[in-house]
Design a protein around this motif. Structure first.
Motif, PDB file in Angstrom:
ATOM      1  N   HIS A  80       0.650  -1.009   0.169  1.00 26.21           N
ATOM      2  CA  HIS A  80      -0.044   0.021   0.229  1.00 26.21           C
ATOM      3  C   HIS A  80       1.103   1.242   0.381  1.00 26.21           C
ATOM      4  O   HIS A  80       0.490   2.108  -0.878  1.00 26.21           O
ATOM      5  CB  HIS A  80      -1.022  -0.070   1.553  1.00 26.21           C
ATOM      6  N   GLU A 103       0.416   5.061  -2.116  1.00 27.81           N
ATOM      7  CA  GLU A 103       0.111   5.870  -1.710  1.00 27.81           C
ATOM      8  C   GLU A 103       1.802   6.702  -2.164  1.00 27.81           C
ATOM      9  O   GLU A 103       0.955   8.240  -1.903  1.00 27.81           O
ATOM     10  CB  GLU A 103       0.114   6.155   0.282  1.00 27.81           C
ATOM     11  N   ARG A 157      -3.878  -4.989   1.414  1.00 28.08           N
ATOM     12  CA  ARG A 157      -3.549  -4.049   0.915  1.00 28.08           C
ATOM     13  C   ARG A 157      -3.216  -3.595  -0.451  1.00 28.08           C
ATOM     14  O   ARG A 157      -2.327  -2.964  -0.864  1.00 28.08           O
ATOM     15  CB  ARG A 157      -1.519  -3.711   1.588  1.00 28.08           C
ATOM     16  N   CYS A 158      -3.542  -4.667  -1.107  1.00 28.99           N
ATOM     17  CA  CYS A 158      -3.403  -4.592  -2.803  1.00 28.99           C
ATOM     18  C   CYS A 158      -4.561  -4.551  -3.017  1.00 28.99           C
ATOM     19  O   CYS A 158      -5.896  -4.264  -2.562  1.00 28.99           O
ATOM     20  CB  CYS A 158      -3.409  -5.929  -3.111  1.00 28.99           C
TER      21      CYS A 158
END
Lengths: 521, 462, 116
Positions: free
Chosen positions: A345, A349, A374-375
């Motif tokens: 992630h 970001e 987190r993908c």
């Protein structure tokens, strides 16, 4: 179930549930591959063994220790000088490795005498080193040598030395992860609680699951020291044997790589009541939040915030220079274990890149839960990938870059996919605010490499572009950028030095006098 | 003052010079086309060896594991070999050769890999893969015996003996290279081609220096074919460049098929290359052509510029594979250097009887030590604690910190040399190798002079 | 109404999944404690109720709760419009969803392993 079936693995049905693509509306209760199961023989998996998981990954980063493997010479040789875990004592643990050199006669008659002789010789060769770890190997496990007994005998005879025994033969478990587990448990059972440390601060932590790859640990310890926190021990990068014996006296265990070191944190919680705080040392937002949490725990949030503000002001404009140029690039995040969730992630970001696939060589389902969580939707998650599956995935996904190990990186090179070393890094450290910019710079330089572009030209067939005799990364990356971005006065390329670690070693820190009576919680 | 030959006295190993047998067997395996070896043991025995090869060559090679886990270690794991062979054959339709390479664990538990091969030949291969050419070759390479050098030697012999079959003479020579680099193969093939000698090069790894091509190609592999291996029995002779890396296979061919055989000397340096060419001439009747006289002249011309002015009396330590170490030492002597310490990284009992070592013992007049079963601590301890002074170290990358920490210039040579770029491309054998080695040693000494400001001005008028 | 609630819970879940690690301890009993401890304290912070943080364990839950509450407030402007009762309901929904995703509905076969 959103399992992904590889064509190349149709003939091995056992692989059917080892890859998933999380589709729209799906979550971890429907999209999670199997994990940490025995490897399929002959599949050309990338996994290593439980010996290397113990000795090579977790044991050897301890810096003031003679690391001796009880077995034939190969285990020792093969796991020596293949990692970049440095230390501030001139890399003693990287430079020296020890094998008892078990031969056929020892296999037949036992090798305990040989082991003892070896231990004595090694301490004699390095008279200033008084600590040793003994690692069992397949051979010494199978012939049944009692390594613990020999270690006890030597410690009896040489009271100034201390020896840790790690019984983790190569065959013990589906992957190197078996060895992570064994050495965690062995360390807390044998050594934690043996030494009473000098407490110098009101705020005492163990920094756990951190291996000082290219200096990661030293970057993070710098932040902790700036906050007035005493880092009692690091498990294990740049860590000291005796410090690690006093882990029981910390107030908080700050955990990075849960894959390799959550066991000891869990045990410390159960046995000593020390809480476990999982953090991310990677990524501006994630790292900032992590420092803030540690600060909050000790009531010194302001100190954390000061660091976050200072570092963000210093490095964010450089990060954003790269983010503008990496926007939308596709990456296969194919590391060993923890980085699939540490990075998945945060790189999206902070750098704007899309993770199109994650894999774990040796991880468990818990790692995949974190990684998949987190993908974004549509990412291909593969457990225990093998050579052909990786090739098929690369063909299907056509990533702009791949983060993986040295050898798979060579495969990617031939397919003309640039690679960054996810284990050892290219120009690390990657932890910390500056480190994260260094990572972005490495990604940028890999993707926009002029040489990389040339590898797509077939001079026998293609038109050879003759307008220019050179290209720079910037000439390639800035083609489609707006003038607002290219002419920005705010954004700038990385301005740090090649070596960011040596200066940290000579740094002085503000004095935060301890207020409370200095004792353990 | 003389050459002393002895064993390391310590029982253990501090910083090994060589790794274990399975690595050598795997090195032989990747030299064959349409071949993927299966290593029967823990996964690390393959994973790290593949990493080592990729560190050295900056390439990836395919090798499989039977992935021995706990249950297999307790109850036996031959079924995992069976499964591995099946999985490999299903997924790699081009594969024809599968060496089954044993390790310490599977030898200790007594897994019968010969029995498994027999079983598979009569079962799986007949039933499921009828009509497909598949060769399963058991190779016993327990890690607790010998070293990667003997592992290579054993594997080359087992592979050659599996295939070699007498047909009609093919007029070629078998050239067994030993554990060399692509650059060495190129150099040897060049010499043979100048002599117009047709040779079967075993194992042909020139292609390990593989290109990055517009169509993409994911792995590197050697070029020795099944036909090459089969024909070894029809050759007019065998030359094995190295005594301990391929010598057994040469002897096998001699004993089994009466093929005239010359083993060594390792053609490192001018003199050994001369002898090699003479051996080729003897074996084939082909003359040494003028082109090679000229090439030799270029090498001599280059070396003459260096020997007495720079190399004379320089003290050198050399470590690595025995054949390489001995060859380098001989070359150093020709260059007027003093190889004062030779470290042979394994415990082969025939070293004391090696005529080359005997010659050193008989003829060298300065103080020289040859340590057998040596580790790198034998070198470092002498420097650190016993006052050994050296001008140069020759060896592979695993000893790099000795050079760095004690400020001794070092030329990377042998396997692995991962801390320098592209060394696998350069030969150490033949006249080209002699030139490269000489110039590399000189340039390394020059850089060191400049770095340390040690008479660096000498180079102004050289 | 229920749809809106569901959608809001999913937004919060998405934040936790992408940014947090506390929900993924290795065993079911730890995950239960983590979810309970951190989400309860987050709810208390959001509702401006007193939060226990005297013991080390309470404190470590509180630390994650503070950061989570801040992130929620920063990202989800609709949160400011909710009253205490609605926040409690929302957080109850979040807790149930998290328990399902990470414990009761989890496919992770190691969650019930009795040893670490």
């Amino acid at each position: 179930m959103p399992y992904h079936k590889f064509k190349c693995s149709e003939c091995i049905p056992e692989r059917e549930k080892h890859a998933v693509i999380k589709g729209p509306g799906e979550d971890l209760t429907s999209a999670l591959p199997l994990g940490y199961l025995n490897t399929i023989p002959g599949s050309i998996s990338e996994r290593g063994c439980a010996y290397c998981g113990a000795k090579h990954v977790i044991g050897t980063p301890m810096k003031d220790v003679i690391h001796m493997s009880h077995g034939p010479v190969g285990c020792t040789y093969d796991t020596w000088q293949t990692k970049r875990y440095i230390s501030d004592n001139d890399n003693f643990q990287l430079k020296y490795t020890y094998a008892t050199d078990m031969k056929e006669k020892h296999i037949i008659f036992g090798a305990e005498k040989l082991l003892k002789q070896n231990i004595i010789e090694a301490f004699k060769a390095f008279p200033t080193i008084k600590r040793m770890t003994l690692y069992q190997t397949c051979a010494s496990a199978l012939i049944g040598d009692d390594i613990n007994a020999i270690a006890a005998e030597v410690m009896e005879e040489m009271p100034e030395v201390d020896i840790f025994v790690c019984n983790s033969p190569g065959f013990g478990g589906p992957s190197q992860s078996g060895g992570h587990h064994k050495i965690n448990i062995a360390w807390i059972n044998q050594k934690v609680g043996n030494v009473e440390p000098k407490i110098t601060s009101d705020y005492v932590i163990n920094y756990v699951g951190e291996y000082n790859i290219q200096g990661d640990q030293e970057v993070m310890v710098d932040y902790f020291r700036r906050m007035g926190i005493q880092v009692l021990s690091t498990f294990t990068g740049n860590g000291s044997y005796d410090d690690l014996r006093s882990m029981h006296r910390a107030h908080l265990n700050v955990l990075e790589c849960a894959r390799s070191a959550e066991y000891i944190c869990n045990e410390l919680k159960v046995r000593y009541g020390t809480p476990r705080l999982d953090i991310d040392g990677f990524g501006f937002e994630a790292l900032g939040t992590s420092l803030r949490k540690v600060g909050l725990f000790f009531g010194i949030e302001d100190r954390a915030q000061a660091i976050i503000d200072e570092e963000t002001a210093r490095w964010k404009p450089e990060m954003d220079w790269y983010k503008e140029r990496l926007q939308g690039k596709k990456v296969c995040l194919w590391p060993g274990g923890s980085k699939l969730w540490h990075w998945a992630h945060a790189i999206r970001e902070d750098m704007g890149v899309n993770v199109v696939s994650v894999y774990t060589k040796f991880g468990h389902q818990g790692d995949m839960e974190k990684g998949i969580a987190r993908c974004e939707e549509g990412a291909l998650a593969i457990d225990d990938p093998n050579e052909l599956e990786a090739l098929e995935a690369l063909e299907m996904l056509k990533p702009d870059i791949i983060f993986t190990g040295k050898r798979p990186g060579e495969v990617a090179k031939k397919l003309r996919v640039p690679y960054l070393n996810a284990h050892a890094y290219h120009n690390g450290p990657y932890k910390g605010f500056e480190g994260w910019v260094r990572f972005a710079r490495d990604i940028y330089n890999a993707i926009y490499s002029p040489i990389h572009q040339l590898s797509f030209v077939d001079i026998s067939k293609d038109e050879i572009p003759d307008q220019t005799s050179f290209l720079t990364q910037k000439m390639i990356s800035d083609v489609n950028l707006s003038e607002e971005v290219t002419a920005s006065k705010e954004l700038r390329e990385y301005t740090g030095n090649y070596d960011t670690i040596t200066p940290l070693r000579n740094k002085t820190y503000p004095d935060f006098p301890a207020e409370k009576k200095l004792s353990a919680v | 003052m003389q050459c002393e030959v002895k064993n390391k006295e310590r029982a253990g190993v501090i910083n090994p010079i060589l790794t274990c047998q399975p690595c050598g067997a795997q090195y032989a395996s990747i030299g064959i086309k349409e071949c993927i070896g299966i290593v029967h043991g823990g996964q690390g025995c393959v994973m790290f060896v593949r990493l080592l090869f990729s560190q050295h060559f900056k390439e990836s090679f395919e090798l499989a594991s039977s992935s021995l886990h706990e249950d297999g270690a307790v109850f036996g794991a031959t079924h995992r070999v069976e499964e591995a062979v099946d999985v490999l054959l299903m997924r790699y339709p081009h594969v024809k050769v599968i060496p089954i390479i044993s390790t310490c664990s599977t030898e200790v538990i007594g897994d019968d890999i010969d029995g498994v091969v027999l079983k598979l030949n009569n079962g799986l291969l007949k039933e499921k893969y009828a009509g497909r050419e598949v060769h399963l070759i058991p190779i016993h390479s327990p890690s607790f015996k010998g070293s990667m050098v003997s592992g290579y030697d054993v594997a080359v012999k087992d592979i050659v003996s599996h295939f070699a079959k007498k047909d009609k003479p093919n007029g070629k020579i078998n050239l067994i290279t030993g554990w060399v680099n692509p650059g060495d193969v190129t150099a040897i093939k060049h010499l043979l081609s100048e002599m117009q000698v047709d040779a079967t090069v075993l194992f042909e790894i020139e292609s390990f220096d593989s290109p990055l091509m517009p169509d993409g190609n994911s792995v590197s592999y050697g070029n020795t074919t099944i036909a090459d291996l089969t024909e070894t029995a029809d050759a007019l002779g065998t030359i094995a460049l190295n005594r301990y890396e391929g010598g057994q296979a040469a002897k096998y061919l001699e004993n089994e098929f009466d093929i005239p055989t010359i083993i060594g000397p390792t053609p490192i340096g001018i003199r050994n290359t001369d002898i090699f060419l003479q051996n080729v001439k003897k074996m084939t009747g082909k003359p040494i052509p003028a082109s090679l006289v000229r090439e030799r002249g270029i090498a001599l011309d280059a070396l003459t510029d260096l020997t007495h002015m720079f190399f004379a009396d320089k003290k050198v330590a050399i470590y690595g594979n025995a054949d390489l170490v001995i060859g380098l030492a001989e070359f150093c002597l020709d260059l007027e250097m003093k190889p004062v310490l030779l470290l042979l990284g394994d415990d082969n009992t025939s070293y004391p009887n090696d005529p080359r070592i005997k010659a050193l013992q008989e003829k060298v007049s300065f103080e020289m030590e040859v340590i057998m079963n040596a580790d790198l601590w034998e070198l470092e301890n002498r420097i650190k604690n016993e006052g050994l002074e050296l001008d140069l170290i020759l060896g592979h990358s695993k000893g790099r910190f000795i050079s760095i920490d004690y400020n001794i210039p070092m030329v990377r040579v042998g396997f692995p040399t991962y801390d320098r770029a592209g060394l696998y491309r350069h030969p150490v054998v033949g006249y080209a190798g002699a030139t490269w080695l000489g110039e590399e040693m000189a340039n390394t000494l020059f850089t060191d002079m400049e770095y340390k400001k040690n008479k660096e001005w000498v180079l102004n008028v050289w | 109404m229920e749809d809106m609630m569901k959608d809001r819970v999913e937004q919060l879940v998405d934040y936790i999944m992408k940014n947090c690690l506390w929900q993924f301890h290795s065993r079911a009993w730890d995950r239960e404690k983590q979810n309970e401890g951190i989400l309860t304290k987050t709810m208390q912070i959001l509702c401006e109720e007193p939060v226990e943080k005297e013991t080390p364990m309470d404190k470590v839950y509180w630390v994650d709760a503070v950061c989570l509450a801040d992130a929620f407030k920063k990202r989800y402007s609709w949160l400011a419009a909710l009253d205490k009762g609605e926040i409690k309901l929302l957080m109850q929904g979040l807790k149930e969803r998290m328990d399902y995703l990470t414990i009761t509905g989890s496919l992770n076969a190691e969650l019930t392993d009795p040893h670490y």
